[in-house]
Design an enzyme around this catalytic site. Structure first.
Site, PDB file in Angstrom:
ATOM      1  NE  ARG A  38       5.935 -14.745 -24.281  1.00  0.00           N
ATOM      2  CZ  ARG A  38       4.847 -15.578 -24.968  1.00  0.00           C
ATOM      3  NH1 ARG A  38       4.944 -16.743 -24.931  1.00  0.00           N
ATOM      4  NH2 ARG A  38       4.300 -14.826 -25.784  1.00  0.00           N
ATOM      5  NE  ARG A  42       3.512 -22.505 -22.365  1.00  0.00           N
ATOM      6  CZ  ARG A  42       2.715 -22.291 -23.472  1.00  0.00           C
ATOM      7  NH1 ARG A  42       1.784 -23.114 -23.820  1.00  0.00           N
ATOM      8  NH2 ARG A  42       3.193 -21.377 -24.251  1.00  0.00           N
ATOM      9  NE  ARG A  51      -0.405 -23.354 -16.976  1.00  0.00           N
ATOM     10  CZ  ARG A  51      -0.291 -24.295 -18.234  1.00  0.00           C
ATOM     11  NH1 ARG A  51      -0.149 -23.189 -19.275  1.00  0.00           N
ATOM     12  NH2 ARG A  51       0.166 -25.327 -18.206  1.00  0.00           N
ATOM     13  CG  ASP A  88      -0.219 -11.995 -22.871  1.00  0.00           C
ATOM     14  OD1 ASP A  88       0.362 -12.741 -22.784  1.00  0.00           O
ATOM     15  OD2 ASP A  88      -0.800 -11.403 -23.835  1.00  0.00           O
ATOM     16  CE1 TYR A 165      -2.150 -12.749 -31.080  1.00  0.00           C
ATOM     17  CE2 TYR A 165      -0.577 -10.756 -30.835  1.00  0.00           C
ATOM     18  CZ  TYR A 165      -0.642 -12.228 -30.778  1.00  0.00           C
ATOM     19  OH  TYR A 165       0.166 -12.991 -30.803  1.00  0.00           O
TER      20      TYR A 165
HETATM   21  O1  CP3 Z   1       8.901 -12.607 -20.516  1.00  0.00           O
HETATM   22  C1  CP3 Z   1       8.353 -12.847 -19.609  1.00  0.00           C
HETATM   23  O2  CP3 Z   1       8.557 -13.725 -18.814  1.00  0.00           O
HETATM   24  C2  CP3 Z   1       7.128 -11.954 -19.181  1.00  0.00           C
HETATM   25  C3  CP3 Z   1       6.020 -12.511 -19.692  1.00  0.00           C
HETATM   26  C4  CP3 Z   1       5.307 -12.470 -20.950  1.00  0.00           C
HETATM   27  C5  CP3 Z   1       4.323 -13.311 -21.457  1.00  0.00           C
HETATM   28  N1  CP3 Z   1       3.708 -12.962 -22.603  1.00  0.00           N
HETATM   29  C6  CP3 Z   1       3.537 -14.446 -20.492  1.00  0.00           C
HETATM   30  C7  CP3 Z   1       2.929 -15.273 -21.233  1.00  0.00           C
HETATM   31  C8  CP3 Z   1       5.401 -11.498 -21.907  1.00  0.00           C
HETATM   32  C9  CP3 Z   1       6.533 -10.469 -22.244  1.00  0.00           C
HETATM   33  C10 CP3 Z   1       4.470 -11.603 -23.063  1.00  0.00           C
HETATM   34  C11 CP3 Z   1       4.323 -10.979 -24.305  1.00  0.00           C
HETATM   35  C12 CP3 Z   1       3.498 -11.496 -25.438  1.00  0.00           C
HETATM   36  N2  CP3 Z   1       2.263 -11.916 -25.456  1.00  0.00           N
HETATM   37  C13 CP3 Z   1       3.714 -11.151 -26.618  1.00  0.00           C
HETATM   38  C14 CP3 Z   1       4.820 -10.531 -27.305  1.00  0.00           C
HETATM   39  C15 CP3 Z   1       6.080 -11.172 -27.089  1.00  0.00           C
HETATM   40  C16 CP3 Z   1       6.321 -12.413 -28.292  1.00  0.00           C
HETATM   41  O3  CP3 Z   1       6.491 -13.496 -27.691  1.00  0.00           O
HETATM   42  O4  CP3 Z   1       6.266 -12.064 -29.401  1.00  0.00           O
HETATM   43  C17 CP3 Z   1       2.636 -11.672 -27.445  1.00  0.00           C
HETATM   44  C18 CP3 Z   1       2.760 -11.846 -28.890  1.00  0.00           C
HETATM   45  C19 CP3 Z   1       1.651 -12.102 -26.564  1.00  0.00           C
HETATM   46  C20 CP3 Z   1       0.513 -12.823 -26.684  1.00  0.00           C
HETATM   47  C21 CP3 Z   1       0.415 -14.106 -26.308  1.00  0.00           C
HETATM   48  N3  CP3 Z   1       0.075 -14.477 -24.903  1.00  0.00           N
HETATM   49  C22 CP3 Z   1       0.823 -15.418 -26.868  1.00  0.00           C
HETATM   50  C23 CP3 Z   1       1.228 -15.828 -28.566  1.00  0.00           C
HETATM   51  C24 CP3 Z   1       0.614 -16.371 -26.106  1.00  0.00           C
HETATM   52  C25 CP3 Z   1       0.993 -17.825 -26.089  1.00  0.00           C
HETATM   53  C26 CP3 Z   1       0.139 -18.957 -26.080  1.00  0.00           C
HETATM   54  C27 CP3 Z   1       0.571 -20.352 -26.131  1.00  0.00           C
HETATM   55  O5  CP3 Z   1      -0.132 -21.281 -25.641  1.00  0.00           O
HETATM   56  O6  CP3 Z   1       1.871 -20.388 -26.431  1.00  0.00           O
HETATM   57  C28 CP3 Z   1       0.418 -16.131 -24.691  1.00  0.00           C
HETATM   58  C29 CP3 Z   1       0.240 -16.735 -23.408  1.00  0.00           C
HETATM   59  C30 CP3 Z   1       1.474 -16.388 -22.501  1.00  0.00           C
HETATM   60  N4  CP3 Z   1       1.992 -15.106 -22.149  1.00  0.00           N
HETATM   61  C31 CP3 Z   1       2.145 -17.491 -21.764  1.00  0.00           C
HETATM   62  C32 CP3 Z   1       3.111 -16.807 -21.181  1.00  0.00           C
HETATM   63  C33 CP3 Z   1       3.951 -17.543 -20.057  1.00  0.00           C
HETATM   64  C34 CP3 Z   1       1.660 -19.027 -21.828  1.00  0.00           C
HETATM   65  C35 CP3 Z   1       0.546 -19.135 -21.126  1.00  0.00           C
HETATM   66  C36 CP3 Z   1       0.590 -20.606 -20.517  1.00  0.00           C
HETATM   67  O7  CP3 Z   1       0.864 -20.560 -19.393  1.00  0.00           O
HETATM   68  O8  CP3 Z   1       0.024 -21.465 -21.024  1.00  0.00           O
END
Ligand code: CP3
Length: 362
Positions: A38, A42, A51, A88, A165
């Site tokens: 990640r 943020r 964003r 994602d 999910y």
């Molecule tokens: O690593 C990187 O920089 C690449 C981007 C990346 C994102 N999601 C961006 C993201 C990657 C590799 C993921 C994978 C992902 N998404 C996983 C597997 C990794 C892990 O953390 O176990 C999972 C379970 C998801 C599902 C998902 N998408 C979740 C749980 C969330 C977070 C929700 C939150 O509000 O915290 C997301 C959204 C997400 N994906 C964000 C980012 C940067 C945050 C969105 C925002 O900007 O608010």
């Protein structure tokens, strides 16, 4: 909008770097490669600005120029050894029609979760090159902008993690519905996992074709299962996906990492999926992991993300400990044991990356 920030150096003018790919193939490197799960997110003010310009997270993902820009942001700040495509894992269920939304604080939600066997039967098979064309366009743009400065990682979610999910309709504390399905309707669960395995293999192959030089499967919720259920409902499908990739012309030679969060008890089972590297959370000492499976696969991890809130000296001593525990020889990619906390101070990330490089060889 240009996929470039003129205030920062142009990445293409900088050194060429294939440390990550060498380490994943267990070849010698001049120092231990490091990237951060990640790493675009943020905790970076420039991410929050991008964003805000996009309006929301999904628009950021679905606009290739913006996804490219955000992918490169952490590489402009830190000496990272890899870019990971900004996207994602939930793009696949979104493309299958479940209606994804991601709201800050609330996490991911599906408008149309899977509620019955017939919902699963009706799920369409996707054609990633078309249905997820925005991902492939972003990958091509990033590769062009990187110009060899660092390799690009593509990724997807494991069949079980995506299924969890899709059945829950979003995140969950106990996965009651998803685990309930495994035990009450194993036929439905297997049908869903088969469909997701085919979609994931095609998706990862398309990313390799579009320029991803390494691939990673996030099995974030694998650790929620009993050992027997892990083997039947997660590990066996990971194997299937990897076998399909190893038969694909674009993906066959692309190193692949499997990360099962909470999978410390199953390192041998994970290494036997056919992957090239195993991602470790922070619960397993990396030295123990190396003794168990390090002769067969590379290892990626395993700093607790909470350590990035510690004083600089503590970050350095923990990085030193992990490097020393891994020991000499190739096959280590330094990373966190899970995604970076959005409250992290970016200066601490800069410190970690520099410390890993300095302590391991520079
Ligand atoms: O690593 C990187 O920089 C690449 C981007 C990346 C994102 N999601 C961006 C993201 C990657 C590799 C993921 C994978 C992902 N998404 C996983 C597997 C990794 C892990 O953390 O176990 C999972 C379970 C998801 C599902 C998902 N998408 C979740 C749980 C969330 C977070 C929700 C939150 O509000 O915290 C997301 C959204 C997400 N994906 C964000 C980012 C940067 C945050 C969105 C925002 O900007 O608010």
């Amino acid at each position: 909008m240009q996929c470039r920030d003129n205030a920062r150096p142009n990445l293409m003018k900088q050194e060429q770097n294939d440390r990550l790919l060498r380490a994943l193939r267990r070849r010698e490197t001049d120092c231990t490669p490091v990237w951060i799960m990640r790493q675009a997110g943020r905790y970076l003010p420039e991410y929050r600005a991008a964003r805000a310009r996009a309006g929301d997270f999904l628009t950021l993902c679905k606009t290739p120029e913006l996804a490219c820009e955000v992918t490169l942001q952490p590489l402009r700040r830190f000496s990272l050894d890899a870019a990971i495509l900004f996207s994602d894992i939930l793009t696949i269920p979104d493309a299958m029609g479940l209606g994804l939304s991601i709201e800050e604080g609330a996490g991911p939600r599906f408008a149309r979760p899977l509620r019955s066997h017939s919902d699963i039967e009706k799920l369409p098979q996707i054609e990633p090159a078309e249905d997820l064309a925005y991902v492939m366009r972003a990958a091509r743009l990033v590769r062009r902008e990187l110009g060899g400065h660092a390799p690009l990682i593509g990724f997807g979610g494991s069949p079980w993690t995506l299924a969890a999910y899709m059945v829950e309709g979003g995140g969950s504390r106990d996965f009651r519905r998803a685990k309930g399905l495994l035990h009450s309707r194993p036929d439905s669960a297997h049908l869903l996992l088969e469909k997701l395995s085919a979609a994931l293999a095609a998706y990862l192959a398309a990313q390799a074709e579009a320029g991803a030089q390494a691939l990673m499967i996030f099995d974030t919720w694998g650790g929620q299962l009993s050992t027997a259920d892990y083997v039947e409902f997660s590990r066996d499908y990971l194997r299937r996906v990897i076998a399909a990739l190893k038969a694909d012309p674009a993906a066959a030679k692309t190193p692949l990492v499997v990360f099962t969060k909470g999978g410390g008890n199953w390192l041998e089972l994970i290494a036997d999926t056919g992957c090239d590297a195993v991602g470790l959370d922070w619960s397993v000492p990396i030295g123990e992991a190396r003794r168990r499976i390090g002769g067969r696969v590379a290892l990626q991890g395993n700093l607790d993300p909470a350590l990035l809130h510690a004083p600089r000296e503590k970050i350095e001593s923990e990085a030193r400990r992990i490097l020393a525990e891994f020991g000499d020889g190739p096959g280590h990619v330094f990373n966190l044991g899970h995604g970076i906390d959005p409250n992290t101070d970016p200066d601490k990330v800069a410190h970690l990356v520099d410390v890993v490089h300095r302590l391991s060889g520079f």
